[in-house]
Design a protein around this motif. Structure first.
Motif, PDB file in Angstrom:
ATOM      1  N   MET A  92       0.721  -1.686   0.059  1.00 12.62           N
ATOM      2  CA  MET A  92      -0.110   0.049  -0.489  1.00 12.62           C
ATOM      3  C   MET A  92       0.947   1.393  -0.086  1.00 12.62           C
ATOM      4  O   MET A  92       0.343   2.825  -0.851  1.00 12.62           O
ATOM      5  CB  MET A  92      -1.014   0.243   1.333  1.00 12.62           C
ATOM      6  CG  MET A  92      -2.001  -1.222   1.006  1.00 12.62           C
ATOM      7  SD  MET A  92      -3.036   0.002  -0.101  1.00 12.62           S
ATOM      8  CE  MET A  92      -4.043   1.685   0.243  1.00 12.62           C
ATOM      9  N   VAL A 139      -6.671  -8.493  -0.418  1.00 11.18           N
ATOM     10  CA  VAL A 139      -7.505  -7.726  -0.076  1.00 11.18           C
ATOM     11  C   VAL A 139      -6.873  -7.998   1.700  1.00 11.18           C
ATOM     12  O   VAL A 139      -7.810  -8.970   2.345  1.00 11.18           O
ATOM     13  CB  VAL A 139      -8.921  -7.135  -0.823  1.00 11.18           C
ATOM     14  CG1 VAL A 139      -8.725  -6.720  -1.719  1.00 11.18           C
ATOM     15  CG2 VAL A 139      -9.992  -7.803  -0.106  1.00 11.18           C
ATOM     16  N   GLU A 149     -10.080   0.250   4.896  1.00 10.97           N
ATOM     17  CA  GLU A 149      -9.391   1.713   3.521  1.00 10.97           C
ATOM     18  C   GLU A 149      -9.349   0.842   2.709  1.00 10.97           C
ATOM     19  O   GLU A 149      -9.729  -0.303   2.219  1.00 10.97           O
ATOM     20  CB  GLU A 149      -8.133   2.345   4.625  1.00 10.97           C
ATOM     21  CG  GLU A 149      -7.726   2.402   6.080  1.00 10.97           C
ATOM     22  CD  GLU A 149      -8.343   4.353   5.673  1.00 10.97           C
ATOM     23  OE1 GLU A 149      -8.077   4.821   4.964  1.00 10.97           O
ATOM     24  OE2 GLU A 149      -8.120   4.357   6.906  1.00 10.97           O
ATOM     25  N   THR A 150      -8.601   1.194   1.444  1.00  7.71           N
ATOM     26  CA  THR A 150      -8.450   0.715   0.805  1.00  7.71           C
ATOM     27  C   THR A 150      -6.704  -0.289   1.037  1.00  7.71           C
ATOM     28  O   THR A 150      -5.650   0.693   1.097  1.00  7.71           O
ATOM     29  CB  THR A 150      -7.670   1.623  -1.090  1.00  7.71           C
ATOM     30  OG1 THR A 150      -8.638   2.733  -1.212  1.00  7.71           O
ATOM     31  CG2 THR A 150      -6.881   1.245  -1.815  1.00  7.71           C
ATOM     32  N   ASP A 151      -7.256  -1.402   0.792  1.00  7.73           N
ATOM     33  CA  ASP A 151      -6.497  -2.277   1.646  1.00  7.73           C
ATOM     34  C   ASP A 151      -5.796  -3.258   0.518  1.00  7.73           C
ATOM     35  O   ASP A 151      -6.383  -4.940   0.581  1.00  7.73           O
ATOM     36  CB  ASP A 151      -6.504  -2.630   3.174  1.00  7.73           C
ATOM     37  CG  ASP A 151      -5.125  -3.715   3.405  1.00  7.73           C
ATOM     38  OD1 ASP A 151      -4.787  -3.834   3.710  1.00  7.73           O
ATOM     39  OD2 ASP A 151      -6.261  -3.767   4.842  1.00  7.73           O
ATOM     40  N   THR A 152      -4.916  -3.179  -0.109  1.00 11.93           N
ATOM     41  CA  THR A 152      -4.853  -4.191  -1.325  1.00 11.93           C
ATOM     42  C   THR A 152      -3.299  -4.378  -1.435  1.00 11.93           C
ATOM     43  O   THR A 152      -2.295  -4.467  -1.797  1.00 11.93           O
ATOM     44  CB  THR A 152      -5.424  -3.975  -2.838  1.00 11.93           C
ATOM     45  OG1 THR A 152      -6.299  -3.129  -2.892  1.00 11.93           O
ATOM     46  CG2 THR A 152      -4.767  -4.924  -3.845  1.00 11.93           C
ATOM     47  N   TRP A 193      -2.962  -7.264  -6.997  1.00 13.03           N
ATOM     48  CA  TRP A 193      -4.171  -7.114  -7.754  1.00 13.03           C
ATOM     49  C   TRP A 193      -4.120  -7.941  -8.972  1.00 13.03           C
ATOM     50  O   TRP A 193      -2.088  -8.286  -9.099  1.00 13.03           O
ATOM     51  CB  TRP A 193      -4.197  -5.916  -8.204  1.00 13.03           C
ATOM     52  CG  TRP A 193      -4.563  -4.719  -7.773  1.00 13.03           C
ATOM     53  CD1 TRP A 193      -4.127  -3.867  -6.979  1.00 13.03           C
ATOM     54  CD2 TRP A 193      -5.845  -4.278  -7.801  1.00 13.03           C
ATOM     55  NE1 TRP A 193      -5.510  -3.316  -6.853  1.00 13.03           N
ATOM     56  CE2 TRP A 193      -6.200  -3.420  -6.614  1.00 13.03           C
ATOM     57  CE3 TRP A 193      -7.242  -5.435  -8.659  1.00 13.03           C
ATOM     58  CZ2 TRP A 193      -7.747  -2.742  -6.423  1.00 13.03           C
ATOM     59  CZ3 TRP A 193      -9.467  -4.539  -7.500  1.00 13.03           C
ATOM     60  CH2 TRP A 193      -8.713  -3.208  -6.767  1.00 13.03           C
TER      61      TRP A 193
END
Length: 221
Positions: A120, A144, A149-152, A155
């Motif tokens: 992140m 993920v 939160e945006t927690d990746t 991808w």
């Protein structure tokens, strides 16, 4: 000397060393020269790495030549922390939900960027494998975390089929894994285990709620 991280070209490192040697003219009483680190390690197949053997040969030649012109004996120091420990550390998580969408299949795990922030923080790559189903059919997943939160973590990764309850392992977690972890959102830090000669040794216990509260002070207002 800190020349930066991820040095792939040995000659780039040596140019920095030459500048440092020139600076010693202003410091006649040095006992050692600390060359730091910055050596590149591979995070995925095909990544370039610092050629340590080549660096060692060229640096030895340069240092021995320089040492003859200096007025006193010098030690040569390094701080190759990441190079030594990165590939020694593995981060293990548990898949707790598999979610199919029109865009991707999400594999949600019981951790988040509070435990491994590098993906992140600066989009770093960590190889992810399913150690519970290593021979399963490969599918494409977005892995993920569980922080709101945006927690990746990654991808569109090819991973052997992930089922709820499977354990996934992140490679190259030995450097800047636990050291950059936090208790964000009051989440507990995980345990650390050292494996030597096939035997596991607990070297850091997992956090408890008391660890989160130990520095809080009760006051009456």
């Amino acid at each position: 000397m800190h020349t930066g991280s991820e040095i792939k070209d040995v000659d780039v490192f040596l140019r920095g060393v030459e500048i440092m040697f020139e600076m010693t003219e202003h410091f006649p009483d040095l006992e050692f020269i600390d060359l730091g680190s910055g050596f590149k390690v591979a995070y995925q197949q095909g990544d370039p790495e610092t050629d340590i053997d080549l660096l060692g040969r060229k640096l030895s030649e340069a240092f021995n030549k320089f040492a003859k012109s200096y007025k006193r004996p010098l030690q040569l120091w390094f701080e190759p922390g990441k190079f030594l420990v990165s590939q020694c550390g593995y981060f293990v998580v548990k898949a707790n939900v598999i979610k199919q969408t029109t865009a991707t299949v999400f594999a949600g795990v019981n951790s988040g960027f509070n435990h491994l922030i590098r993906p992140m923080f600066y989009d770093s790559f960590h190889l992810i494998k399913n150690i519970s189903n290593p021979k399963g059919t490969e599918r494409i997943y977005t892995v993920v975390g569980n922080i709101c939160e945006t927690d990746t973590f990654g991808w569109d990764r090819k991973i052997a089929e992930v089922r709820e309850g499977d354990f996934l392992v992140f490679y190259n977690a030995g450097a800047y894994g636990f050291e950059m972890s936090s208790n964000f959102n009051s989440r507990l830090k995980p345990a650390e285990v050292l494996v030597k000669d096939g035997k596991a040794h607990l070297i850091r216990r997992r956090d408890t709620i008391d660890d989160l509260l130990k520095n809080q002070v009760e006051i009456s207002l």
